[in-house]
Design an enzyme around this catalytic site. Structure first.
Site, mmCIF file in Angstrom:
data_model
loop_
_atom_site.group_PDB
_atom_site.id
_atom_site.type_symbol
_atom_site.label_atom_id
_atom_site.label_comp_id
_atom_site.label_asym_id
_atom_site.label_seq_id
_atom_site.Cartn_x
_atom_site.Cartn_y
_atom_site.Cartn_z
ATOM 1 N N GLY A 264 0.921 -1.156 -0.003
ATOM 2 C CA GLY A 264 -0.013 -0.031 -0.058
ATOM 3 C C GLY A 264 0.797 1.270 -0.197
ATOM 4 N N PRO A 307 4.700 -5.023 -0.807
ATOM 5 C CG PRO A 307 6.824 -4.384 -1.711
ATOM 6 C CD PRO A 307 6.112 -5.323 -0.599
ATOM 7 N N GLY A 308 3.284 -3.754 -4.095
ATOM 8 C CA GLY A 308 2.852 -4.050 -5.509
ATOM 9 C C GLY A 308 3.389 -2.897 -6.247
ATOM 10 N NE ARG A 309 -0.736 2.118 -5.864
ATOM 11 C CZ ARG A 309 -2.000 2.046 -6.411
ATOM 12 N NH1 ARG A 309 -2.122 2.744 -7.612
ATOM 13 N NH2 ARG A 309 -3.226 1.803 -5.851
ATOM 14 C CB CYS A 377 -16.864 3.387 -29.066
ATOM 15 S SG CYS A 377 -17.928 4.184 -30.378
ATOM 16 C CD GLU A 378 -17.159 3.884 -21.952
ATOM 17 O OE1 GLU A 378 -17.421 3.059 -22.321
ATOM 18 O OE2 GLU A 378 -16.926 3.989 -20.349
ATOM 19 C CE1 TYR A 406 -2.975 -3.588 -8.306
ATOM 20 C CE2 TYR A 406 -1.827 -1.608 -7.822
ATOM 21 C CZ TYR A 406 -2.236 -2.768 -7.418
ATOM 22 O OH TYR A 406 -1.875 -3.457 -6.307
HETATM 23 N N1 LLP Z 1 -1.378 -7.084 -0.178
HETATM 24 C C1 LLP Z 1 -2.808 -7.246 -0.376
HETATM 25 C C2 LLP Z 1 -3.422 -8.123 0.500
HETATM 26 C C3 LLP Z 1 -3.489 -6.477 -1.129
HETATM 27 O O1 LLP Z 1 -4.844 -6.489 -1.485
HETATM 28 C C4 LLP Z 1 -2.704 -5.437 -2.048
HETATM 29 C C5 LLP Z 1 -3.501 -4.553 -3.073
HETATM 30 C C6 LLP Z 1 -1.551 -5.527 -1.932
HETATM 31 C C7 LLP Z 1 -0.655 -6.350 -1.019
HETATM 32 C C8 LLP Z 1 -0.508 -4.362 -2.919
HETATM 33 O O2 LLP Z 1 -0.921 -3.226 -2.641
HETATM 34 P P1 LLP Z 1 0.023 -1.962 -3.203
HETATM 35 O O3 LLP Z 1 1.454 -2.129 -2.762
HETATM 36 O O4 LLP Z 1 0.123 -2.498 -4.761
HETATM 37 O O5 LLP Z 1 -0.588 -0.742 -3.060
HETATM 38 N N2 LLP Z 1 -6.430 -1.552 -8.687
HETATM 39 C C9 LLP Z 1 -6.122 -0.753 -7.726
HETATM 40 C C10 LLP Z 1 -5.327 -1.120 -6.599
HETATM 41 C C11 LLP Z 1 -5.930 -2.257 -5.878
HETATM 42 C C12 LLP Z 1 -4.977 -2.755 -4.706
HETATM 43 C C13 LLP Z 1 -5.597 -4.214 -4.249
HETATM 44 N N3 LLP Z 1 -4.745 -4.756 -3.277
HETATM 45 C C14 LLP Z 1 -5.531 0.547 -8.489
HETATM 46 O O6 LLP Z 1 -5.395 0.490 -9.522
HETATM 47 O O7 LLP Z 1 -5.026 1.582 -7.720
#
Ligand code: LLP
Length: 448
Positions: A264, A307-309, A377-378, A406
């Site tokens: 997050g 971490p993802g994003r 088309c939107e 994402y």
């Molecule tokens: N761990 C869990 C259990 C999660 O649900 C998530 C994200 C992460 C880790 C990674 O979070 P990050 O570090 O990426 O913030 N589609 C949305 C984001 C949805 C995130 C869902 N869960 C967007 O495009 O902003």
């Protein structure tokens, strides 16, 4: 009109899109990523194109691994693959020594095909199907993150039938409020994820897990939301989780081994965003956790983050070709690009904001305020509003930064537009990691 003109002239060249990693303006005034100019990238790989700055991606992985550690704390960094996943990415994540989390059979399948070590895979999901649970067990993945009480029995009986055991964490909801977009806030008392730490049931659930012959109960998991900038939210969540571990220990006698604090960490999309200094923050997080564990005499609990994003976002750029411009009767200046909401649904879905630049006119001063529209088309197919750019012409290249997370993972084939290729670029060379979709790919599953 006059005010806009003066404002635009005060902006210096290059100030209207932040350059990350290896991005720079070359001597010909062209954007370069990974040592390749945008023109060469376009020539070799076409547009629209997802570009990944491989050096920045690897450096970011290393930043996490090197700073989320401490001599007196066991730690682990898990990449949340939902942000961006394909076989090339899973291989890179493994090379950089991170673990990986998956939330579906499809994500699990991808990382297994990349030969990701199964013991370093964490499986999430609030509604894992029987097939997904079987797949995880059959492939000996390391840890299942159980979402709720009902799921315990499902996983247990699957393990029973295969005469196997598995490490598990229980996802809990610590009720920490994080300031973020409503749609991506996962922790409030009515969240669909996890079991609340405030429910009386939580001790019984912990006992059930602890007593199970099939489940090795390792501890708890939480995730307080996504794109969060407040250090204190993460610190408070960590401390609350440690308090909770102590509470469970006092009430049930169960000593847990691990706490997974989720991901997050907020990142820069535009100058409205104020990301944390990650190096300092991760080091501080380790210190605060150690202090709290010592205070409560909880000893050697391992701490994991997901971490993802923040791993992939800034390393990603989408390159488009400008196919046309239009000034409407109402006075709006449009740029039409050869992609749009299909490859980046986030502006339409979350009102997300991005920065962009004309990649072949880096040294020209902005003179127009453009709305960047895709080809779907939107009417909502708008990637950036009010973007200050030099005059755009047909054939120019538009680069949109920070599209690593994402975008590819949430892309669609709306209007039957094929999804772009993904290219990792490093040291002047690009390698295709995902091929551009063809029309045949689009009809692959259609029955003739
Ligand atoms: N761990 C869990 C259990 C999660 O649900 C998530 C994200 C992460 C880790 C990674 O979070 P990050 O570090 O990426 O913030 N589609 C949305 C984001 C949805 C995130 C869902 N869960 C967007 O495009 O902003």
């Amino acid at each position: 009109m006059l005010i806009v003109f003066f404002y635009l002239n005060f902006l210096k060249v290059g100030e209207y899109m932040k350059l990350f990693g290896t991005m720079r303006t070359n001597d010909d005034g062209i954007l370069e990523i990974g040592g390749m100019s945008a023109l060469d990238i376009k020539k070799e790989f076409g547009t629209p194109l997802y570009i990944v700055d491989e050096k920045l991606l690897r450096d970011t992985c290393r930043l996490f691994v090197n700073n989320f550690k401490s001599d007196d704390l066991r730690t682990e960094v898990i990449y949340a693959s939902k942000a961006f996943l394909n076989i090339g990415m899973a291989k890179l994540v493994n090379e950089e020594n991170l673990s990986i989390d998956v939330v579906s059979g499809g994500e699990l399948y991808t990382v297994l095909k990349a030969n990701f070590p199964p013991e370093k895979i964490y499986m999430h999901g609030n509604n894992k199907t029987a097939e997904e649970i079987d797949m995880a067990i059959d492939n000996n993945i390391g840890t299942m993150v159980i979402d709720n009480k009902q799921e315990i029995a499902k996983v247990e009986s699957a393990l029973e039938s295969k005469d196997k055991k598995m490490d598990v964490l229980l996802r809990v909801n610590p009720g920490i409020e994080a300031h973020t977009h409503e749609y991506i806030q996962t922790t409030n008392h009515d969240s669909k994820f996890g079991e609340s730490i405030f429910s009386e049931d939580i001790y019984d659930i912990s006992r059930i897990l602890d007593k199970s012959d099939r489940l090795n109960f390792k501890g708890f998991h939480c995730h307080i939301g996504s794109q969060i900038f407040e250090e204190e939210s993460f610190i408070q969540a960590a401390l609350a989780m440690i308090d909770f571990a102590k509470d469970v220990k006092d009430k049930t006698g169960i000593s847990i081994d691990s706490l997974n604090l989720g991901g997050g960490f907020g990142i820069y999309y535009t100058e409205e965003d104020r990301p944390m200094d990650l190096e300092k923050f991760l080091q501080r997080l380790c210190k605060e956790i150690r202090k709290k564990l010592d205070e409560l005499e909880l000893g050697d609990i391992k701490i994991l983050i997901e971490p993802g994003r923040s791993i992939i976002s800034n390393a990603g750029t989408t390159l488009y070709e400008i196919g046309g411009t239009k000034e409407t009767y109402g006075g709006k200046d449009y740029i039409f690009i050869d992609g749009g909401m299909g490859d980046n649904p986030r502006p339409a879905l979350y009102q997300a904001k991005y920065e962009g630049i004309i990649a072949n006119k880096m040294n020209q001063n902005p003179s127009h305020k453009y709305t960047i529209a895709g080809k779907c088309c939107e009417s909502g197919d708008i990637i950036i509003r009010d973007l200050e750019l030099p005059e755009a012409e047909v054939g120019d290249l538009l680069a949109v930064s920070t599209t690593g997370a994402y975008n590819y993972s949430m892309a669609s084939n709306y209007n039957r537009i094929p999804r772009p290729a993904v290219v990792f670029i490093k040291d002047g060379k690009g390698r295709i990691v995902v091929k551009r979709e063809t029309y045949d790919d689009l009809i692959r599953n259609d029955v003739l």
